[in-house]
Design an enzyme around this catalytic site. Structure first.
Site, PDB file in Angstrom:
ATOM      1  N   HIS A  42      45.892   3.531 -48.866  1.00  0.00           N
ATOM      2  CA  HIS A  42      44.717   4.215 -48.338  1.00  0.00           C
ATOM      3  C   HIS A  42      44.050   5.101 -49.450  1.00  0.00           C
ATOM      4  CE1 HIS A  42      44.477   3.845 -43.708  1.00  0.00           C
ATOM      5  NE2 HIS A  42      45.267   2.947 -44.265  1.00  0.00           N
TER       6      HIS A  42
ATOM      7  N   ASP B 228      39.288  10.150 -44.896  1.00  0.00           N
ATOM      8  CA  ASP B 228      39.830   8.739 -44.274  1.00  0.00           C
ATOM      9  C   ASP B 228      39.819   8.855 -42.785  1.00  0.00           C
ATOM     10  OD1 ASP B 228      42.375   6.961 -45.173  1.00  0.00           O
ATOM     11  OD2 ASP B 228      42.432   7.403 -43.305  1.00  0.00           O
TER      12      ASP B 228
END
Ligand code: UDP
Length: 494
Positions: A23, A123
């Site tokens: 990520h 995120d």
């Protein structure tokens, strides 16, 4: 790429990576991409997570990007230094890390208020950031990790629950409402799509936060899943920009690619791979890697090892710390015997550099989204062996939609913290890799298709290309939003 932009005109952005290796790699590439386009970027993260990318940031020459560190809170039972989630994270510490992450909300929210960025990119696993941004009146872009096909497939399962209409876990069903006829089984769906667990709760929060956000960013590009980008935007009624492949925009020279994803020199593969590959012929070597999160049982490792041996061609296998794992489980060093049959990488592989070496001819992948994109950029067909997260949906894209992958035939989704109980047999792996690396018409066709997509990836980030146009359009839109805010402030408009 950088040009002179006046201070007042320059947009200020805050990026918030989630501390999972892939990520973070993904969103940091995108942060660098915005910095390349004269956006002043601050990445807020903890010291442990910065170790994934700080070298890449230091490498960046525009001066428009920096890291702001926030200390990871002390959590009872969590030893110091454990603050990121990857294959080295002991599973029993995962809940403690999540606890620590939840405590970061207040300090980060305060930073939003003091830094006053013009927009925030966060995120998807920090869904609270949409509310925090809203409170500070800042446009919030949620960073969706994965491609549009996975988001659309997830929404199809949520909306139509096709898995509840079959009689068994292995009976195939179609994902309703999608542009292609994609078949799954209940066992291939993530647990959180089948039952109400903690992750199901998180995913619900993610989808709520998407609705509250200005829009979403996705590291994808029109030529691979543009149909799903349109489908996703239409069915959710949200704004979204597919601006990838981010790694292609930013990782341009070898030294940059070498440090990507791991700022700690001692943890990186030293470099013998290059001379080994230089001695091989074009398209002859298979690259085998299952990303940054995976754990395999010893039995599964043994099957992969035997499959590679039976296959009988050269390979690079990124085994990481698997050997320790197998020793712990009592099958002493079976990989040692295997050492001279191929090139084993135990540290962090410089994946972008390896993939672009002419000797590499195909990839065995778990269909992690980054590896999917990186293999496409390198023009390499894939043997697909999905494991967790949205990887089974990505497999559908590679095999059924784009026709650039051969499925190994994994039947069962597992959690990333577990080794899982399915053992994919060596004969199934051999069958897929033999087809992939063989000279048959099907293999040649796949290779032609993926090379065309590789060319498309290179064009999409050039002026006039679809990702290029979207990045420019989004930046202009955010600038207009900023000007409007200033105008309203000066004129006292609420
Ligand atoms: N990667 C790497 N070296 C390694 C393992 C992984 O550079 O030894 C990088 C790879 O290039 C990709 C990322 O880590 O960018 C893995 O992301 P992906 O989405 O493919 O899989 P995940 O780690 O999420 O399972």
């Amino acid at each position: 790429m950088t040009s002179d932009v006046g201070e007042a005109e320059m947009l200020k952005a805050v990026f918030l990576p989630f501390p999972m290796t892939s990520h973070t790699i993904n969103i940091v590439d995108t942060a660098r991409l915005f910095a390349m386009h004269d956006v002043d970027v601050t990445i807020i993260t903890t010291p442990g997570n910065a170790q994934i990318f700080q070298t890449s940031i230091d490498h960046h020459d525009s001066g428009h990007i920096r890291t702001h560190l926030v200390n990871f809170p002390q959590i009872p039972g969590l030893p110091k230094g454990f603050e990121i989630l990857n294959s080295h994270t002991p599973p029993h510490l995962v809940p403690h890390i999540f606890k620590g992450l939840s405590l970061l909300q207040d300090p980060i929210q305060q930073l939003f208020a003091t830094m006053k960025p013009d927009f925030i990119v966060s995120d998807m696993f920090f869904p609270w950031s949409a509310n925090a941004a809203e409170e500070s009146g800042i446009p919030h872009l949620i960073y969706l990790v994965g491609g549009y096909i996975a988001m659309s497939a997830h929404n199809s399962v949520e909306q139509f629950a096709p898995h509840t209409k079959v009689d068994s876990d292995s009976e195939p069903f179609l994902l309703p409402g999608l542009p292609h006829k994609l078949q799954m089984t209940r066992l291939q769906l993530p647990f959180h799509a089948r039952e109400h667990n903690v992750l199901a709760h998180t995913m619900k929060a993610v989808h709520e936060s998407i609705k509250k956000s200005y829009g979403s960013l996705v590291n994808s590009f029109s030529e691979i899943d543009g149909i799903y980008e349109e489908h996703y935007k239409t069915t959710t009624g949200t704004k979204s920009w597919g601006i990838g492949p981010a790694s292609l925009w930013v990782s341009q020279d070898a030294s940059d690619k070498d440090v990507r994803g791991c700022a700690i020199k001692e943890e990186r593969e030293p470099g013998g791979w290059r001379s080994w590959l230089d001695s091989k012929t074009e398209d002859s070597v298979l690259y085998v890697c299952f990303g940054s999160m995976n754990k395999f049982s010893t039995s599964q490792l043994v099957e992969i090892a035997h499959a590679l041996e039976e296959f009988g061609h050269d390979f690079i296998w990124v085994v990481g710390k698997f050997e320790e794992q197998s020793e712990n489980e009592g099958e002493n060093g079976f990989l040692k015997e295997f050492e001279n049959r191929g090139y084993l990488i135990r540290g962090w592989a410089p994946q972008l550099l390896i993939l672009e070496h002419p000797a590499i001819g195909g990839v065995v992948t778990h269909c992690g989204w980054n590896t999917t994109l990186e293999s496409i950029i390198a023009g390499l067909p894939m043997a697909t062996m999905p494991l967790f997260a949205e990887q089974f949906y990505n497999e559908k894209l590679l095999v059924d939609v784009l026709g650039i992958g051969v499925s190994v035939g994994v039947k069962k989704w597992k959690n990333w913290t577990e080794v899982g109980d399915e053992i994919v047999r060596r004969e199934d792996i051999v069958k897929a890799i033999a087809l992939l690396m063989g000279g048959g018409e099907e293999a040649l066709e796949m290779r032609r298709r993926v090379r065309a997509l590789s060319d498309a990836a290179k064009k999409t980030i050039q002026p006039g290309g679809s990702s290029h146009t979207k990045v420019k359009g989004l930046i202009d839109e955010l600038k207009a939003f900023k000007l409007q805010k200033v105008y309203h402030k000066i004129n006292g408009v609420a």
